[in-house]
Design a protein around this motif. Sequence first.
Motif, mmCIF file in Angstrom:
data_model
loop_
_atom_site.group_PDB
_atom_site.id
_atom_site.type_symbol
_atom_site.label_atom_id
_atom_site.label_comp_id
_atom_site.label_asym_id
_atom_site.label_seq_id
_atom_site.Cartn_x
_atom_site.Cartn_y
_atom_site.Cartn_z
ATOM 1 N N PRO A 257 27.362 -31.820 45.224
ATOM 2 C CA PRO A 257 28.758 -31.845 45.616
ATOM 3 C C PRO A 257 29.110 -32.467 46.772
ATOM 4 C CG PRO A 257 27.699 -29.673 46.282
ATOM 5 C CD PRO A 257 26.656 -30.691 45.578
ATOM 6 N N ASP A 258 30.345 -33.135 46.740
ATOM 7 C CA ASP A 258 30.735 -33.824 48.124
ATOM 8 C C ASP A 258 32.217 -33.589 47.911
ATOM 9 O OD1 ASP A 258 31.754 -35.769 46.435
ATOM 10 O OD2 ASP A 258 30.141 -37.400 47.030
ATOM 11 N N GLU A 259 32.878 -34.369 49.167
ATOM 12 C CA GLU A 259 34.320 -34.100 49.160
ATOM 13 C C GLU A 259 35.192 -34.408 48.073
ATOM 14 O OE1 GLU A 259 33.216 -38.086 51.029
ATOM 15 O OE2 GLU A 259 32.383 -36.126 51.309
ATOM 16 N N ARG A 260 34.641 -35.456 47.127
ATOM 17 C CA ARG A 260 35.510 -35.858 45.880
ATOM 18 C C ARG A 260 35.274 -34.939 44.873
ATOM 19 N NH1 ARG A 260 31.583 -40.926 45.051
ATOM 20 N NH2 ARG A 260 30.171 -39.487 45.640
ATOM 21 N N GLY A 261 34.069 -34.053 44.602
ATOM 22 C CA GLY A 261 33.891 -33.449 43.716
ATOM 23 C C GLY A 261 32.458 -33.006 43.394
#
Length: 202
Positions: A20-24
């Motif tokens: 996961p990261d800030e984009r999805g």
Amino acid sequence: MHITETAVPGTFVVNPAQLPDERGTFFESLRASRLAEAVGRPFVPRQINFSVSRRNTLRGLHGVAIPPGQAKYVTCVRGALRDIVVDLRVGSPAFGRYTVNVLNAESGRALYIPEGVGHGFLALTDDTCICYVLSSEHVPGTQIDINPLDADLALPWGFSEPPLMSAKDAKARSAAEAESAGLLATWREATQGTHSFAVRKT
């Protein structure tokens, strides 16, 4: 990805590692070399199918006669479903044994289902979409249908009201009737040319 054999020999649950990261989120749904290492032979896709189901829809139990045989790699790409796999290989040391898994889009969990094993699922949400990656193309007349409500199998579908089923599935034979009619694959036919599946005690 983490690949684990289930109580049905030759059937594997695949749990991907999510990034996961800030984009999805990103994850690998299938890596052929990792699956082949776990299963003991290559899995080569020949056809990909999708089905979309309303909540409380019950589909299955389905399989394909040998020949041609058909292994499946199953994922839920939208919604959620209760998936049941049943060993229907005559002579299997685990004949009649089943495994239950909840598949949903968020987890990315997948199932590898070998030839000769029956598969079905209950949709737990509206608009549930399942993806089947198949090792053989559809050949008319080779599908094997087993009644998912077969009293002898006593599968734990977990529905609280009568499920929505096709007329074909509702009228399908029991496993015992299919065996008597010679429709089910033998353990030897289903596993010939593959590694010897270990049998788990449950």
